[in-house]
Structures are given as C-alpha cells and as structure tokens.
Write a protein that holds these residues in place. Structure first.
Motif: not given
Length: 457
Positions: A74-76, A2-9, A93-98
């Motif tokens: 997945s995210a909160l 999984a790849d995580s994106a930092p910060g807040v969207t 807590h954005w996570q992306s899995r191929a």
C-alpha cells in the motif's frame, strides 16, 4: 508485520502509459507484476491513476494497493501531467506486508473449479460412477449426452474411449480425474474432471463429471428453424442456448482466473471486480438454462418418459449433490435413510430436476444452523416427497404467486429467474402428479411433490 520504505519513490510514464524510468521500489514491483521497463505500467491501481491523470489533464493523489504474489503493498501515489504527454509519479508512505505462502491444495482446487466452469459437458454420476443425467453445451457432444440419457445406469467410461485403453470399470475416481478421453464424432481432445459430491472423500455419495478441451470449438452461427424465427412464444431456442453458453462460460472462466490471481498479482479491488463479473455470468447462465427448460415444458409435444423409480433413492442423490452447498450455508439436510424406499412411476431425471430445485431453494433461504428435511409419504395412488425447511415461510397470497412464471416474491440479488418452481410444477403435472406448498410466515415451508405410486412394486 508491515515494512515501511522511507522517503519518496519517483517514476515517469510516456504518452502511451509506458513506465520509462523508475526508482528501485517501483522498478522492482513493475518487474514482479509481470511488466518491464520500459513497458506499460503493470501495477493495475497505478495504471488506472495514470490513465485518469492523462484523460483529465490534472494532478491526482490517491492511495493505491498492489499484490506481487508474495507481498501486499500500500502507498500514497501522486500523479501529475508532464509536458511530453506522459505523467510524473511520486509515491510516499510505501508499506509492504508479507502474504502467507500459497496453499497448493487450495490452488489446485481453484484451478479445477475454473476448468469445470468452462467445461462443455456435464453429467451426474452415482456412487459407482454410473450415469444418472447428462447435458451437453454444444452440438458436438449432444450425441454423447443423448446416449447417456437413453441408456442410463452404465459407468460413464463405457460411453467414451479412455486414453491408453485402460479398463476403468473398477478404478478409483481419483485415478480417473484428469484422464484424457476420446469422444466418438468429435475431433477435439477431451479431459475428464471428476468431483465427489456428498458423503466423504473416502466414500462419496455421487460425482459430477465434466469434459473440457484445450482446443476451442469452431465458431458457428446459430441455425434458426422457421418455427424459431416466427413463433412469438420462443424466448431463446434450444439451438441458440449452446451458442450463448459457450462464450459466457469462457467469460466466467477468465473472470475466475483473474479473481483467484492465477494469471498474476492483482490488487484486492480488481479481484473483487472479477468476482462480480463471474457472478453475473453465473446468473446469466442459470437464466439461459431456465428459459431453455421453459420452452421445453411449454411446447405442445412435450411429454415425460415414465419408468419405475424409487423416490427415496432419488431424494438421497439430490441431497448428496447439494451436500457441499448445504454445508457452506451451515444447513443440515436430513435425507431418507438407507433402506427406505418409495416406489413410483415417473421419469428419473425429471424427478431429480424437481428435487434439486426444491432442495436448492430450501438451502438458499434457510438461516444458518438450521435443518432441511426430506420426507416420504404414500397416500392412495400418490407417492410423495416432502421438502421442509426452517426459512421465513410464505403467506397465503405468496403460496399462490410462488408458482407463477417469473415470480420472485420481491427478492433481489439472489440471481434467480423466478422460473424454477413454475417449471417444476409443469414437470410434476406432466408426470401425472402435482407440486404444492404448505406454509405460514415465520414457520418455514413444506413443498410436496407427488407422482403416481408404483402399486405393482
């Protein structure tokens, strides 16, 4: 991984749940899920959260999941009512899995399954594509089903016009799968779907034929005869059943389209909801079929059409038709061997109907890695087919109850109506035979179908 994106969207919606602004991550996901900016939120889990936030006028914080067809995300999500009637969205807590690439063979199989589910005509064919039984879901195709039932044994293509006037007597089934056909008396175009059953792909034991059309049938109100209006014994009516089947089949087909994500990306939880809808629709269709059969066998004018049949051949066909289901359940079906024969006098399609019910029950209630046996016996003037399993068995009181109308012996969740064995016994007795059971708790069950033997054969 999984790849995580930092910060807040962040993002904002208006009072009509349209996404009017969004940071890059949410903006991109909105587009990949088939939406637009501005446009109604296209991410199902986020849309559900936004609607609840507006409805209850309160801040909500929930984990969300999404699927854009290539990634599982997945995210909160934190959603808060805004003064303009819309919502303010903050995602952490954005996570992306191929996801693995789509298997095109599997995808094609799912599409074909959905098309068959919405089909308006079904027939069972033998290994040479000759018609064994046929059933139409509407009046438009009933003449075709009637012709096939009245004159079984011909190749199915002899009853329709194959596109291009192709002579299809000896064509491989793969070349006929998906071919366009014309049906006498119908103005709609039809497509034939052929599915192998049992045996191997190189040499199937038989086939199922379905006819489906991209043109919707005309909407007609059910025509109720005076007897159907006044008789208390009629539960559904043979004229009403097709009218009910058509919309339910469409519901199932649409639910399957959603479940398999053929209409676009979808989170797992929503796919599961669609699967529940499809399963409930399947159970309802089965109940309609059982109630229709119930009215047939309980009508005063009901009679079977006796003929010279081979019970061994019918048993092998039943095993072939249910072979895939047995393998999925981890059950081995031991059917009569090629060359075995047991002549009898009975109606072919009714014997097949009874054996499909008995074998289907045996497979359903057998434990994994077990066997179901189909054996043949002749005793005096009776020819018998015995279906034996290694299931939980039945006590003496259950052996009496199992043939009663709507009796399910306390089972729940299997979608059964409790009519299958009742109808099967009615059919057996209408053919001059009987259906009984021998069993003991913990020792499986033996269901014995007997019909008059063909001693002249």
């Amino acid at each position: 991984m999984a790849d995580s994106a930092p910060g807040v969207t962040t993002a904002r919606t208006d009072a009509e749940d349209r996404l009017v602004s969004a940071d890059e991550l949410l903006h991109s996901l909105q587009l990949r899920c088939g939406g637009d900016v501005p446009g109604v939120v296209a991410i199902p889990a986020l849309l559900d959260l936004v609607r609840k936030c507006r409805r209850f006028s309160m801040k909500l914080v929930r984990p969300i999941m999404a699927n854009d067809g290539a990634h599982a995300i997945s995210a909160l999500a934190e959603v808060e009512p805004a003064p303009d009637g819309g919502c303010a969205i903050r995602v952490r807590h954005w996570q992306s899995r191929a996801l693995p690439p789509e298997d095109q063979v599997s995808l094609g199989s799912r599409v074909a399954k959905i098309e068959r589910q919405s089909a308006e005509f079904h027939a069972v064919l033998d290994a040479d594509q000759r018609v064994l039984t046929a059933e139409a879901a509407n009046d438009e195709l009933k003449p075709l089903a009637g012709a096939m039932v009245a004159m079984p044994g011909k190749t199915w293509t002899g009853y329709v016009e194959v596109e291009g006037g192709v002579s299809s007597k000896d064509m491989h089934w793969r070349l006929l799968d998906g071919v366009n056909v014309k049906v006498a008396g119908s103005r709609r175009p039809w497509r034939a779907l052929i599915s192998p059953q049992g045996g191997t792909l190189g040499k199937p034991a038989g086939f199922t034929l379905s006819l489906t059309s991209d043109v919707a049938p005309p909407v007609q109100a059910p025509t109720l005869s005076p007897e159907m209006r006044t008789s208390e014994t009629r539960l559904i009516g043979r004229d009403v059943a097709p009218v009910l089947r058509q919309p339910i089949s469409r519901i199932i087909a649409n639910a399957e389209t959603i479940r398999t994500r053929l209409s676009g990306p979808l989170a797992e939880e929503y796919s599961n909801y669609a699967a529940d809808i499809a399963a409930a629709g399947q159970h309802l269709l089965a109940l309609i079929d059982d109630l229709t059969d119930l009215e047939v066998v309980e009508s005063e004018e009901f009679a079977t059409a006796p003929d010279h049949v081979d019970l061994a051949d019918i048993a092998r066909r039943a095993a072939g038709i249910l072979g895939v289901r047995a393998r999925e359940q981890g059950v081995i079906v031991d059917a009569p061997r090629a060359g075995e024969s047991l002549p009898a006098v009975a109606e072919f399609r009714r014997v097949l109907q009874v054996l499909l019910n008995l074998l289907g029950n045996a497979i359903r209630y057998s434990p994994p890695n077990s066997q179901v046996w189909i054996r043949l016996e002749q005793e005096g003037g009776a020819a018998k087919v015995i279906v034996a399993d290694q299931g939980p068995g039945l006590g003496l009181d259950e052996q009496v109850k199992v043939f009663e109308k709507f009796e399910r012996l306390g089972r729940s969740g299997d979608g059964g109506s409790g009519l299958g064995l009742y109808i099967s016994r009615k059919l057996a007795r209408a053919m001059g035979g009987d259906l009984r059971v021998e069993s003991a708790p913990g020792h499986g069950a033996r269901f014995i179908l007997s019909v008059p033997a063909d001693n002249a054969a």
